[in-house]
Write an enzyme that holds these catalytic residues in place. Structure first.
Site, PDB file in Angstrom:
ATOM      1  N   ASP A   1      -2.705  -5.179 -18.142  1.00  0.00           N
ATOM      2  CA  ASP A   1      -1.796  -4.052 -18.399  1.00  0.00           C
ATOM      3  C   ASP A   1      -1.851  -3.589 -19.852  1.00  0.00           C
ATOM      4  OD1 ASP A   1      -0.957  -4.297 -15.725  1.00  0.00           O
ATOM      5  OD2 ASP A   1       0.554  -5.771 -16.280  1.00  0.00           O
TER       6      ASP A   1
ATOM      7  N   GLY B   1       0.786  -1.240   0.000  1.00  0.00           N
ATOM      8  CA  GLY B   1       0.000   0.000   0.000  1.00  0.00           C
ATOM      9  C   GLY B   1       0.812   1.282   0.000  1.00  0.00           C
TER      10      GLY B   1
ATOM     11  N   ASN C   1      -4.797   2.092 -13.273  1.00  0.00           N
ATOM     12  CA  ASN C   1      -3.834   1.263 -12.541  1.00  0.00           C
ATOM     13  C   ASN C   1      -2.446   1.878 -12.670  1.00  0.00           C
ATOM     14  OD1 ASN C   1      -2.758  -1.086 -11.214  1.00  0.00           O
ATOM     15  ND2 ASN C   1      -2.105  -1.866 -13.211  1.00  0.00           N
TER      16      ASN C   1
ATOM     17  N   ASN D   1       1.627   3.009  -2.667  1.00  0.00           N
ATOM     18  CA  ASN D   1       0.948   3.937  -3.593  1.00  0.00           C
ATOM     19  C   ASN D   1      -0.333   4.485  -2.966  1.00  0.00           C
ATOM     20  OD1 ASN D   1       2.277   4.281  -6.340  1.00  0.00           O
ATOM     21  ND2 ASN D   1       2.493   2.082  -5.974  1.00  0.00           N
TER      22      ASN D   1
ATOM     23  N   HIS E   1       1.554   0.753 -12.955  1.00  0.00           N
ATOM     24  CA  HIS E   1       2.314  -0.447 -13.300  1.00  0.00           C
ATOM     25  C   HIS E   1       3.801  -0.093 -13.374  1.00  0.00           C
ATOM     26  CE1 HIS E   1       3.108  -4.353 -15.091  1.00  0.00           C
ATOM     27  NE2 HIS E   1       3.891  -3.739 -15.951  1.00  0.00           N
TER      28      HIS E   1
ATOM     29  N   MET F   1      -3.983  -7.301  -6.786  1.00  0.00           N
ATOM     30  CA  MET F   1      -3.464  -8.490  -7.475  1.00  0.00           C
ATOM     31  C   MET F   1      -4.551  -9.432  -7.986  1.00  0.00           C
ATOM     32  SD  MET F   1      -0.312  -7.850  -7.453  1.00  0.00           S
ATOM     33  CE  MET F   1       0.579  -9.339  -7.862  1.00  0.00           C
ATOM     34  N   ARG F   2      -5.687  -8.907  -8.372  1.00  0.00           N
ATOM     35  CA  ARG F   2      -6.715  -9.732  -9.028  1.00  0.00           C
ATOM     36  C   ARG F   2      -6.980  -9.138 -10.403  1.00  0.00           C
ATOM     37  NH1 ARG F   2      -6.389 -13.973  -6.429  1.00  0.00           N
ATOM     38  NH2 ARG F   2      -8.235 -14.753  -7.500  1.00  0.00           N
ATOM     39  N   ILE F   3      -7.188  -9.999 -11.372  1.00  0.00           N
ATOM     40  CA  ILE F   3      -7.523  -9.488 -12.711  1.00  0.00           C
ATOM     41  C   ILE F   3      -9.034  -9.282 -12.771  1.00  0.00           C
ATOM     42  CG2 ILE F   3      -7.555 -10.042 -15.178  1.00  0.00           C
ATOM     43  CD1 ILE F   3      -4.859 -11.365 -14.772  1.00  0.00           C
ATOM     44  N   LEU F   4      -9.427  -8.072 -13.129  1.00  0.00           N
ATOM     45  CA  LEU F   4     -10.855  -7.746 -13.163  1.00  0.00           C
ATOM     46  C   LEU F   4     -11.430  -8.093 -14.534  1.00  0.00           C
ATOM     47  CD1 LEU F   4     -10.572  -4.353 -11.282  1.00  0.00           C
ATOM     48  CD2 LEU F   4     -11.638  -6.451 -10.415  1.00  0.00           C
TER      49      LEU F   4
ATOM     50  N   SER G   1       4.128   3.426 -15.352  1.00  0.00           N
ATOM     51  CA  SER G   1       3.036   3.930 -16.194  1.00  0.00           C
ATOM     52  C   SER G   1       1.741   3.927 -15.396  1.00  0.00           C
ATOM     53  CB  SER G   1       2.804   3.010 -17.398  1.00  0.00           C
ATOM     54  OG  SER G   1       3.997   2.742 -18.089  1.00  0.00           O
TER      55      SER G   1
ATOM     56  N   GLU H   1       6.680   6.278  -8.884  1.00  0.00           N
ATOM     57  CA  GLU H   1       5.253   5.923  -8.869  1.00  0.00           C
ATOM     58  C   GLU H   1       4.494   6.822  -7.903  1.00  0.00           C
ATOM     59  OE1 GLU H   1       4.323   1.749  -8.267  1.00  0.00           O
ATOM     60  OE2 GLU H   1       6.172   1.140  -9.253  1.00  0.00           O
TER      61      GLU H   1
HETATM   62  C1  GRF Z   1       3.699  -1.167  -7.348  1.00  0.00           C
HETATM   63  O1  GRF Z   1       4.975  -1.378  -7.856  1.00  0.00           O
HETATM   64  C2  GRF Z   1       2.708  -0.979  -8.459  1.00  0.00           C
HETATM   65  O2  GRF Z   1       3.267  -0.364  -9.575  1.00  0.00           O
HETATM   66  C3  GRF Z   1       2.332  -2.396  -8.799  1.00  0.00           C
HETATM   67  O3  GRF Z   1       2.302  -3.067  -7.576  1.00  0.00           O
HETATM   68  C4  GRF Z   1       3.164  -2.404  -6.654  1.00  0.00           C
HETATM   69  C5  GRF Z   1       2.323  -2.072  -5.476  1.00  0.00           C
HETATM   70  O4  GRF Z   1       3.073  -1.521  -4.442  1.00  0.00           O
HETATM   71  N1  GRF Z   1       1.084  -2.458  -9.522  1.00  0.00           N
HETATM   72  P1  GRF Z   1       2.359  -0.842  -3.215  1.00  0.00           P
HETATM   73  O5  GRF Z   1       1.413  -1.888  -2.633  1.00  0.00           O
HETATM   74  O6  GRF Z   1       1.617   0.349  -3.720  1.00  0.00           O
HETATM   75  O7  GRF Z   1       3.453  -0.488  -2.266  1.00  0.00           O
END
Ligand code: GRF
Length: 275
Positions: free
Chosen positions: A148, A14, A110, A16, A112, A93-96, A139, A177
């Protein structure tokens, strides 16, 4: 200023999410987090949300054993009830599937860790290093059913240095990010970036239904809620209530089968009496 409400979907650390939480605290930032949802009850990000006083909910996919539709419907209900106008995946981490995405068309983004379209999927840093890339990065993109694959909204390149390891590179990308995601969310909230039918329009003239986060929005136009009831606060759906709802649904379907069976038996008896 009416702020754009965000639903942030997480599965783990978490960081981000934290960047978005911090951005939302800055006076004048045009968005606010309405709800954080994790599919993982152990996600560290849940504590970050709690610390910030943001409603945090668990929608645990393991309760829906093989029932992806059920999981996504529960998730969608939580998001809709929060009144969010934008869904931000942040390490979710789930594909919607289209079932979920069609309910929030042009409203799911998202972050990435690569310069898409290069290095979709996992282990992006290791793969970029192994390929001898000079530049890597991150991105923010629109979420579509393909992993993605949606249109890229913005990217930040990160030079790869001699001696970089997966860890050092990942750390430098992650720092970027944390700047990129809040800035893209702000652009969307201000209407400087509009997602229309999966495509990105920049500096497009605002139409009514783009007017997220502007001075005089029509409330119903910048939320995704199909619910006619207005909820000031999201309904808390913790692990137990998700499980309870699931158990109730199972009981209901069983009761329906039993009742149906009973009606058939009565009809057979009546037919026998008449004959
Ligand atoms: C990040 O690197 C993001 O780009 C990817 O998963 C990671 C998540 O990290 N989709 P966090 O949980 O936000 O620390």
């Amino acid at each position: 200023m009416t702020k754009l409400k965000l639903a942030v979907l997480i599965s783990g650390r978490g960081s981000n999410l934290q960047a978005l939480i911090d951005a939302c605290k800055v006076p004048g930032y045009p968005a606010e987090i309405a709800v954080v949802v994790s599919n993982n009850p152990e996600a560290q990000g849940l504590a970050r949300a709690a610390e910030a006083g943001i409603p945090a909910m668990i929608c645990d996919h393991t309760y829906f054993k093989g029932d992806k539709d059920g999981f996504e419907d529960a998730l969608a209900t939580i998001v809709e009830q929060s009144g969010a106008g934008l869904v931000c995946l942040a390490g979710f981490m789930r594909i919607l599937s289209p079932r979920f995405l069609n309910r929030f068309r042009d409203r799911v983004i998202n972050i990435h860790p690569s310069l898409l379209p290069a290095y979709k999927g996992l282990d992006t840093h290791a793969r970029a290093l192994a390929a001898g890339e000079k530049t890597h990065g991150c991105s923010v993109h629109v979420v579509t059913a393909g992993m993605d694959e949606g249109a890229v909204i913005a990217q930040t390149p990160v030079p790869i240095k001699a001696g970089d390891t997966e860890e050092t590179l990942a750390a430098r990308v992650l720092t970027e990010e944390h700047t990129l995601y809040p800035s893209v969310v702000a652009e969307i909230a201000r209407g400087a970036v509009v997602i229309r039918q999966g495509r990105i329009e920049r500096d497009a003239p605002l139409r009514h239904h783009d007017a997220v986060g502007t001075e005089s929005p029509k409330p119903s136009e910048h939320t995704m809620s199909h619910d006619t009831h207005h909820h000031d606060h999201p309904v808390v759906a913790d692990a137990q209530s998700v499980e309870r709802a699931h158990a109730m649904w199972t009981a209901f379907t069983k009761a329906t089968v039993v009742a149906g069976g009973a009606i058939v038996v009565v009809l057979i008896l009546l037919a026998a009496l008449v004959a």
